[in-house]
Design an enzyme around this catalytic site. Structure first.
Site, PDB file in Angstrom:
ATOM      1  N   HIS A 155       0.816  -1.227   0.000  1.00  0.00           N
ATOM      2  CA  HIS A 155       0.000   0.000   0.000  1.00  0.00           C
ATOM      3  C   HIS A 155       0.847   1.273   0.000  1.00  0.00           C
ATOM      4  O   HIS A 155       0.313   2.356  -0.226  1.00  0.00           O
ATOM      5  CB  HIS A 155      -0.934   0.036   1.212  1.00  0.00           C
ATOM      6  CG  HIS A 155      -2.003  -1.013   1.196  1.00  0.00           C
ATOM      7  ND1 HIS A 155      -2.857  -1.182   0.122  1.00  0.00           N
ATOM      8  CD2 HIS A 155      -2.368  -1.954   2.110  1.00  0.00           C
ATOM      9  CE1 HIS A 155      -3.684  -2.186   0.386  1.00  0.00           C
ATOM     10  NE2 HIS A 155      -3.405  -2.675   1.569  1.00  0.00           N
ATOM     11  N   ASP A 192      -2.683 -10.560  -2.310  1.00  0.00           N
ATOM     12  CA  ASP A 192      -3.284 -10.024  -1.083  1.00  0.00           C
ATOM     13  C   ASP A 192      -4.727  -9.622  -1.408  1.00  0.00           C
ATOM     14  O   ASP A 192      -5.023  -9.219  -2.532  1.00  0.00           O
ATOM     15  CB  ASP A 192      -2.486  -8.807  -0.622  1.00  0.00           C
ATOM     16  CG  ASP A 192      -2.928  -8.267   0.729  1.00  0.00           C
ATOM     17  OD1 ASP A 192      -2.246  -8.532   1.728  1.00  0.00           O
ATOM     18  OD2 ASP A 192      -3.966  -7.561   0.783  1.00  0.00           O
ATOM     19  N   HIS A 194      -6.393  -7.133  -0.570  1.00  0.00           N
ATOM     20  CA  HIS A 194      -6.542  -5.706  -0.857  1.00  0.00           C
ATOM     21  C   HIS A 194      -5.762  -5.346  -2.118  1.00  0.00           C
ATOM     22  O   HIS A 194      -4.709  -5.935  -2.386  1.00  0.00           O
ATOM     23  CB  HIS A 194      -6.007  -4.871   0.310  1.00  0.00           C
ATOM     24  CG  HIS A 194      -6.681  -5.152   1.623  1.00  0.00           C
ATOM     25  ND1 HIS A 194      -6.161  -6.040   2.546  1.00  0.00           N
ATOM     26  CD2 HIS A 194      -7.840  -4.679   2.144  1.00  0.00           C
ATOM     27  CE1 HIS A 194      -6.974  -6.086   3.609  1.00  0.00           C
ATOM     28  NE2 HIS A 194      -8.003  -5.284   3.384  1.00  0.00           N
ATOM     29  N   ASP A 279      -4.759 -12.567   3.488  1.00  0.00           N
ATOM     30  CA  ASP A 279      -6.005 -12.089   4.081  1.00  0.00           C
ATOM     31  C   ASP A 279      -7.232 -12.396   3.210  1.00  0.00           C
ATOM     32  O   ASP A 279      -8.343 -12.001   3.560  1.00  0.00           O
ATOM     33  CB  ASP A 279      -5.921 -10.592   4.428  1.00  0.00           C
ATOM     34  CG  ASP A 279      -5.176  -9.773   3.395  1.00  0.00           C
ATOM     35  OD1 ASP A 279      -4.878 -10.305   2.301  1.00  0.00           O
ATOM     36  OD2 ASP A 279      -4.874  -8.595   3.675  1.00  0.00           O
TER      37      ASP A 279
HETATM   38 ZN   LIG Z   1      -4.304  -7.008   2.658  1.00  0.00          ZN
END
Ligand SMILES: [Zn+2]
Length: 369
Positions: A155, A192, A194, A279
């Site tokens: 991120h 991931d 996200h 995740d």
């Molecule tokens: Zn994540």
């Protein structure tokens, strides 16, 4: 169809990697005699985030589970600290200085992204582990490896810490592979749950990285729409694959098998890196996808199989994953699949692949299954 039919893709005949014995047509990596490598560092425990899902216990749990299993045949190595030059190839100096200052005073960047005095050293080693992994792979020292440090990185944008991430670990490592080690094309698969907005932004206009991300949608951080395929010279070299909440192994595997792998085969990377977050596991408290530990093994087998087919190395860099049991089981499954290889599970393309095939197929005609 070949990549030559694709306006944005490099022609396969331009593959002229000449970097050392690590990879390329001499098959140097195949001759790697060492065991796979896992990079760690005690500083990962000193990044104090307080009551936060991205916590030191993640690493404690991983270390405990993996050491009990003799590291699954991986050789543990101490991750070095990233050098300033490598960081500055991605991050402006103002960002590196801002991370240092925030850590010194334990100031958070935002509600998601706290720091502590130990975070600076942790962040340097988390990036350094990813770089060392790339170096070991390209040197032909090991056929595969895993960088198991924190804080995560996908991120973090060039000039912005966010989403638990301070430095863009995998981006800095990929940039190092290209600028310092002479790799011409790097595939980054981000599984991931996200969207890896940092990696996405850093290489948005860069054809030397093919960034493919599967992520729950709509969801944090809000970027990663299917139609965002990169910009400028990098148009087509970003493959965003949003999936609805509740998506499980069949959906994720179909996107890997029928979208990412065919595009990557046309792209012909010199190096494959995985932004390995866990995740998307059904037990993860932060997201709503339904993968199991074995699902990550299946994705990793696709990666390993692609790497073998192309004669290039593949390594993984830890991102998210917040249920400790799910995290340790999924990391172990991934490590075993990456090192053992094997025939990956195949699935029908299914409706998600159909939904993305037209968009992605504009740049990668082999996509569609
Ligand atoms: Zn994540």
């Amino acid at each position: 169809m070949s990549a030559q039919n694709s306006p944005a893709a490099p022609a396969p005949t331009t593959v002229t990697s000449t970097v050392g014995a690590g990879f390329g047509t001499d098959g140097g990596y195949r001759n790697a005699i060492g065991p796979p490598l896992i990079f760690r560092h005690p500083s990962s425990l000193e990044h104090d985030t307080g009551a936060h899902p991205e916590r030191a216990d993640r690493i404690r749990a991983l270390d405990a589970a993996l050491s009990e299993q003799d590291w699954l045949g991986y050789e543990p190595r101490a991750a070095p600290a990233a050098g300033e030059e490598a960081l500055l190839a991605v991050h402006p100096r103002a960002h590196v200085d801002a991370v240092r200052r925030h850590c010194e005073t334990g100031t958070a960047f935002d509600l998601d992204t706290p720091t502590s005095p130990g975070s600076w050293n942790a962040a340097l080693h988390a990036t350094g582990g990813a770089i060392a992994l790339v170096d070991a792979l390209l040197d032909g020292e090991a056929p595969t490896g895993f960088s198991a440090l924190r804080p995560p990185g996908h991120h973090a944008e060039a000039d912005r810490a966010m989403g638990f991430c301070l430095f863009a670990n995998i981006s800095v490592a990929a940039r190092h592979a290209i600028d310092v080690r002479g790799a011409e094309r790097v595939l980054i698969l981000d599984w991931d749950v996200h969207h890896g907005n940092g990696t996405h932004a850093i290489f948005h206009s860069a054809p030397e990285v093919l960034f493919a991300s599967i992520h729950q949608w709509p969801f944090y951080p809000g970027t990663g729409a299917l139609g965002d395929a990169g910009s400028g010279a990098g148009e087509g070299f970003t493959i965003n694959l949003p999936v609805p909440r509740g998506s499980g192994e069949d959906e994720w595997l179909a996107l890997v098998e029928h979208v990412v792998v065919p595009a990557a085969r046309s792209y012909r990377p010199d190096l494959i890196l995985v932004s390995a977050g866990f995740d998307a596991h059904r037990d993860d408290p932060l997201a709503e996808c339904n993968l199991e530990a074995v699902s990550f093994a299946h994705m990793a087998l696709h990666v390993r199989s692609l790497a073998d087919e192309l004669g290039v190395p593949a390594g993984a860099v830890l991102e998210g994953g917040y249920d400790l049991e799910a995290l340790t089981a999924s990391v172990a499954a991934t490590m075993e699949a990456l090192s053992s290889g094997g025939v990956p599970r195949t699935v029908e393309p299914g409706p998600l692949v159909t939904a993305v095939a037209e968009q992605v197929g504009r740049y990668w005609p082999d996509v569609g299954g």
